[in-house]
Design a protein around this motif. Structure first.
Motif, short mmCIF file in Angstrom:
data_model
loop_
_atom_site.label_atom_id
_atom_site.label_comp_id
_atom_site.label_asym_id
_atom_site.label_seq_id
_atom_site.Cartn_x
_atom_site.Cartn_y
_atom_site.Cartn_z
N GLY A 165 -25.65 -99.25 18.44
CA GLY A 165 -24.32 -99.54 18.97
C GLY A 165 -24.25 -99.16 20.43
N PRO A 166 -23.06 -99.18 21.02
CA PRO A 166 -22.89 -98.79 22.42
C PRO A 166 -23.40 -97.37 22.64
N GLY A 167 -23.86 -97.11 23.85
CA GLY A 167 -24.40 -95.78 24.12
C GLY A 167 -24.64 -95.51 25.58
N LEU A 168 -25.85 -95.03 25.89
CA LEU A 168 -26.19 -94.55 27.23
C LEU A 168 -25.93 -95.58 28.32
N LEU A 169 -26.48 -96.77 28.17
CA LEU A 169 -26.33 -97.78 29.22
C LEU A 169 -24.87 -98.19 29.40
N ASP A 170 -24.10 -98.20 28.34
CA ASP A 170 -22.69 -98.55 28.44
C ASP A 170 -21.92 -97.51 29.24
N LEU A 171 -22.28 -96.24 29.08
CA LEU A 171 -21.62 -95.17 29.84
C LEU A 171 -21.95 -95.28 31.32
N VAL A 172 -23.19 -95.66 31.63
CA VAL A 172 -23.58 -95.80 33.04
C VAL A 172 -22.93 -97.02 33.67
N LEU A 173 -22.87 -98.10 32.90
CA LEU A 173 -22.31 -99.35 33.42
C LEU A 173 -20.80 -99.27 33.62
N ASP A 174 -20.13 -98.53 32.76
CA ASP A 174 -18.67 -98.40 32.84
C ASP A 174 -18.30 -96.92 32.83
N GLU A 175 -18.10 -96.35 33.99
CA GLU A 175 -17.83 -94.92 34.09
C GLU A 175 -16.46 -94.54 33.54
N SER A 176 -15.61 -95.52 33.29
CA SER A 176 -14.31 -95.21 32.69
C SER A 176 -14.42 -94.98 31.19
N LYS A 177 -15.56 -95.37 30.60
CA LYS A 177 -15.76 -95.21 29.16
C LYS A 177 -15.98 -93.74 28.85
N ASP A 178 -15.30 -93.25 27.82
CA ASP A 178 -15.42 -91.84 27.45
C ASP A 178 -16.64 -91.62 26.57
N LEU A 179 -17.33 -90.50 26.80
CA LEU A 179 -18.51 -90.16 26.01
C LEU A 179 -18.21 -90.17 24.52
N SER A 180 -17.04 -89.69 24.15
CA SER A 180 -16.69 -89.59 22.74
C SER A 180 -16.61 -90.95 22.06
N SER A 181 -16.43 -92.01 22.82
CA SER A 181 -16.31 -93.34 22.22
C SER A 181 -17.64 -93.89 21.73
N VAL A 182 -18.76 -93.32 22.21
CA VAL A 182 -20.08 -93.80 21.81
C VAL A 182 -20.93 -92.71 21.15
N LEU A 183 -20.53 -91.46 21.29
CA LEU A 183 -21.28 -90.35 20.72
C LEU A 183 -21.09 -90.33 19.20
N LEU A 184 -22.16 -90.05 18.47
CA LEU A 184 -22.11 -90.01 17.01
C LEU A 184 -22.26 -88.58 16.53
#
Length: 319
Positions: A165-184
């Motif tokens: 699913g979404p993860g590391l690259l998504d956080l780098v690409l969109d800095e507004s994305k919160d870590l908690s939204s992709v962390l499992l």
């Protein structure tokens, strides 16, 4: 004037009196599949919960890892009986933790960022990264985040039985994305997982970007008790690994005994020369006393410098 809740209650009662059927919602019960396999299993999803290493007030998706399946695959499990491999990783993790927590012989900048890699594919880097994370997650004083940073060929989630699913690259690409939204968050209290994320054609540039630098700095400094382990691509196969290594405090290079050429190891080490701490791990080294295979750790290249006395030796800094 009645409140909206009171109005809604009155309306529901009117519908019931009129004979309308009202839906009843029952939580679905999920039972683990007894034929579950690590590479194909889909994790059981539980309620959202505050994840280790995430700001209070944010939530992460919680998953259930099949620990018995991992144990059958040779992965260290907190619920499994004491084993040789578990004891080996206890030895391996100790100097890494000391460096990560600033308790080593010297201070290591970003010592809690640990990258596990190899010169070439098939040497056991992912197996090592997962086992290190699982072993460290049994510590009482630290939390562990395992990051699948092999953005070209991610495999950590598949081994753990977790859907990508979404993860590391998504956080780098969109800095507004919160870590908690992709962390499992997992059923191992001290362990959380971060997938590699959505594949991107400019993955190398993303890992070399200022956004990646800011993300890693945040991960490294936000919580003093957190150790982050990255499973990276092989050093001689992709430039992504070299870029990622430039951010790391410690790099563990996995070398498969009697397979990896010394010239490949030398070349791989040259690509990460600037990393503060480089450590060697000799995988599948034959033991002299008991036969079979074990894990040798230490200084040098592991090509018969000294007769093996046991499955392991101390892990030392590779200068």
């Amino acid at each position: 004037m009645s409140s909206l809740i009171e109005q809604a209650a009155v309306r529901l009662e009117q519908l019931r009196q009129a004979g309308a059927e009202m839906p009843v919602v029952t939580p679905a019960a999920h039972a683990p599949d007894e034929n579950w396999k690590p590479v194909t299993g889909v994790p059981q999803v539980a309620e959202a919960a505050t994840a280790p290493g995430v700001h209070s007030g944010t939530t992460s998706r919680r998953i259930e890892i099949d620990l018995e399946a991992l144990a059958r695959a040779g992965i260290v499990s907190p619920n499994a009986p004491r084993s040789q491999i578990a004891d080996q990783y206890r030895v391996v993790k100790r100097p890494l933790i000391s460096n990560a927590m600033g308790k080593g012989a010297s201070t290591v900048t970003s010592g809690n960022l640990i990258m596990v890699t190899s010169a070439l594919p098939g040497e056991g880097k992912t197996f090592t990264a997962i086992n290190l994370a699982m072993s460290m997650a049994t510590e009482l004083d630290y939390t562990v985040m395992l990051v699948d940073a092999d953005v070209l060929r991610p495999s950590v989630m598949a081994v753990m039985g977790v859907t990508e699913g979404p993860g590391l690259l998504d956080l780098v690409l969109d800095e507004s994305k919160d870590l908690s939204s992709v962390l499992l968050r997992t059923n191992i209290d001290k362990l959380s997982l971060l997938p590699s994320g959505t594949p991107h054609p400019r993955a190398t540039e993303l890992l070399a970007s200022d956004a990646m630098t800011r993300l890693l700095k945040d991960l490294a400094t936000r919580y003093a008790d957190r150790i982050i382990i990255f499973d990276s691509p092989p050093l001689l196969l992709a430039t992504e690994a070299r870029v990622l290594a430039s951010h790391m405090g410690q790099v563990v290079v996995v070398v498969q005994a009697e397979k990896t050429l010394k010239s490949d190891v030398v070349q791989a080490l040259a690509t990460i020369e600037a990393c503060p701490v480089k450590l060697m791990l000799l995988n599948q080294a034959k033991t002299a006393s008991k036969g079979g295979y074990g894990y040798g750790y230490g200084y040098g290249y592991g090509y018969g410098h000294e007769p093996a006395q046991s499955a392991l030796s101390s892990l030392s800094t590779q200068s």
